[in-house]
Scaffold this motif. Structure first.
Motif, short mmCIF file in Angstrom:
data_model
loop_
_atom_site.label_atom_id
_atom_site.label_comp_id
_atom_site.label_asym_id
_atom_site.label_seq_id
_atom_site.Cartn_x
_atom_site.Cartn_y
_atom_site.Cartn_z
N CYS A 17 -28.64 -32.26 1.51
CA CYS A 17 -27.23 -31.94 1.70
C CYS A 17 -26.64 -32.68 2.88
CB CYS A 17 -27.05 -30.44 1.90
SG CYS A 17 -27.44 -29.49 0.44
N GLY A 18 -27.51 -33.17 3.74
CA GLY A 18 -27.05 -33.88 4.94
C GLY A 18 -26.58 -32.89 5.97
N THR A 19 -27.10 -33.05 7.18
CA THR A 19 -26.70 -32.14 8.24
C THR A 19 -25.76 -32.82 9.21
OG1 THR A 19 -28.70 -32.68 9.46
CG2 THR A 19 -28.74 -30.69 8.10
N GLY A 20 -25.87 -34.12 9.40
CA GLY A 20 -24.95 -34.87 10.24
C GLY A 20 -24.56 -34.10 11.48
N ASP A 21 -23.28 -34.04 11.75
CA ASP A 21 -22.76 -33.29 12.90
C ASP A 21 -22.18 -31.96 12.45
OD1 ASP A 21 -21.63 -36.39 14.15
OD2 ASP A 21 -23.32 -35.22 14.89
N SER A 22 -22.76 -31.36 11.45
CA SER A 22 -22.21 -30.14 10.86
C SER A 22 -22.40 -28.92 11.74
CB SER A 22 -22.85 -29.88 9.50
OG SER A 22 -24.23 -29.63 9.66
N GLY A 23 -23.24 -29.02 12.75
CA GLY A 23 -23.48 -27.87 13.62
C GLY A 23 -24.43 -26.86 13.01
N LEU A 24 -25.14 -27.21 11.94
CA LEU A 24 -26.07 -26.27 11.33
C LEU A 24 -27.22 -25.98 12.28
CD1 LEU A 24 -26.37 -27.62 7.70
CD2 LEU A 24 -25.18 -25.59 8.45
N VAL A 25 -27.70 -24.77 12.23
CA VAL A 25 -28.86 -24.39 13.01
C VAL A 25 -30.03 -25.21 12.48
CG1 VAL A 25 -30.45 -22.51 13.54
CG2 VAL A 25 -27.99 -22.07 13.39
N PRO A 26 -30.76 -25.92 13.37
CA PRO A 26 -31.84 -26.77 12.90
C PRO A 26 -32.95 -25.97 12.23
CG PRO A 26 -31.76 -26.74 15.31
CD PRO A 26 -30.61 -25.93 14.80
N ALA A 27 -33.54 -26.59 11.23
CA ALA A 27 -34.65 -25.97 10.53
C ALA A 27 -35.87 -25.95 11.44
CB ALA A 27 -34.97 -26.76 9.25
N SER A 179 -33.58 -16.29 13.90
CA SER A 179 -32.79 -17.05 12.92
C SER A 179 -31.46 -16.38 12.60
CB SER A 179 -33.59 -17.29 11.63
OG SER A 179 -33.81 -16.08 10.94
N ARG A 180 -31.47 -15.07 12.46
CA ARG A 180 -30.21 -14.39 12.13
C ARG A 180 -29.24 -14.41 13.31
NH1 ARG A 180 -34.19 -14.77 8.61
NH2 ARG A 180 -33.97 -13.50 6.78
N THR A 181 -29.78 -14.33 14.53
CA THR A 181 -28.93 -14.46 15.71
C THR A 181 -28.28 -15.84 15.73
OG1 THR A 181 -30.30 -12.89 16.95
CG2 THR A 181 -28.90 -14.36 18.24
N GLY A 182 -29.05 -16.88 15.40
CA GLY A 182 -28.50 -18.23 15.32
C GLY A 182 -27.46 -18.37 14.22
N GLN A 183 -27.73 -17.75 13.07
CA GLN A 183 -26.77 -17.81 11.96
C GLN A 183 -25.47 -17.12 12.32
OE1 GLN A 183 -28.94 -16.03 8.73
NE2 GLN A 183 -30.37 -17.74 8.58
N ILE A 184 -25.56 -16.00 13.00
CA ILE A 184 -24.36 -15.27 13.41
C ILE A 184 -23.52 -16.16 14.33
CG2 ILE A 184 -23.52 -13.34 14.83
CD1 ILE A 184 -25.98 -11.74 13.67
N SER A 185 -24.17 -16.77 15.30
CA SER A 185 -23.45 -17.66 16.22
C SER A 185 -22.78 -18.80 15.47
CB SER A 185 -24.43 -18.19 17.27
OG SER A 185 -23.80 -19.09 18.12
N GLN A 186 -23.51 -19.38 14.54
CA GLN A 186 -22.98 -20.48 13.72
C GLN A 186 -21.76 -20.02 12.92
OE1 GLN A 186 -26.06 -22.34 11.44
NE2 GLN A 186 -24.64 -23.36 10.09
N MET A 187 -21.87 -18.87 12.28
CA MET A 187 -20.75 -18.39 11.45
C MET A 187 -19.55 -18.00 12.30
SD MET A 187 -22.61 -16.36 8.31
CE MET A 187 -23.78 -15.41 9.27
N LEU A 188 -19.79 -17.44 13.47
CA LEU A 188 -18.66 -17.14 14.37
C LEU A 188 -17.91 -18.43 14.73
CD1 LEU A 188 -20.27 -14.46 16.71
CD2 LEU A 188 -18.41 -14.10 15.07
#
Length: 192
Positions: A17-27, A179-188
């Motif tokens: 999907c490409g992560t580029g500069d999307s700000g996704l939490v790294p795997a 991971s869920r703490t990171g996802q919450i931060s990302q979604m915020l």
């Protein structure tokens, strides 16, 4: 083995999907777990797994709603990654419960949540409302519901971290917490 396959699939999904500069939490990199497997467990380990299995299944239902809705690519990618991860975690948790000769669920909802901080689930009504949300409002409603849902996962993980004894279960609780703490931060960040 199932966990390794799921991690490989997740990494492939993120690369494809490409992560580029999307700000996704790294795997995560490296081995999924270095914890030696054991069947030692206590009632808190069992309750954690039973609560988490039900919670994960609801989370999978929520993230699948983003597949056919108009949401930005980053949100769709995150939802897909959450689905892959939680499917793998459910497989592991069900296997541990089976290995410990414990049921997937202790029975009634009252039994499931008694003395453990209350009901940490997202209601079917909230999911139905989200599914019926129009295209212009869906992404914001999706993110808000998923943030709340993942916050509840963090609370369930804390329960295990504080009282469980099984090393695999405690390691999973730590991964869920992080991971869920990171996802919450990302979604915020997506809501800004």
């Amino acid at each position: 083995m199932r966990v390794a396959a799921a991690v490989t699939a997740l990494l492939f999904l993120l690369v494809a999907c490409g992560t580029g500069d999307s700000g996704l939490v790294p795997a995560p990199t490296g081995p999924v777990s270095t914890v030696a497997e054991t069947t030692e467990h206590n009632p808190i380990d069992v309750m954690f797994l039973q609560m988490a299995v039900a919670h994960h299944k609801t989370g999978i239902e929520i993230v699948r709603l983003a597949k056919d809705k108009s949401v930005r690519t980053d949100v769709k990618t995150l939802a897909s990654a959450i689905e892959v991860t939680q499917l793998s975690e459910v497989d592991s948790m069900l296997q541990w419960l089976h290995d410990w000769n414990q049921p997937e669920s202790p029975g009634t909802e009252a039994q499931l949540h008694a003395n453990h901080g209350g009901d940490h689930s997202t209601s079917p009504e909230a999911i139905a409302t989200l599914a019926a949300t129009g295209p212009g409002e869906f992404e914001r409603a999706f993110l808000n519901l998923l943030i709340a849902h993942q916050h509840n996962a963090v609370e369930i993980a804390k329960f295990e971290r504080e009282g469980g004894v099984n090393p695999q279960s405690k390691a999973l609780a730590e991964r869920i917490f992080q991971s869920r703490t990171g996802q919450i931060s990302q979604m915020l960040g997506y809501l800004d």
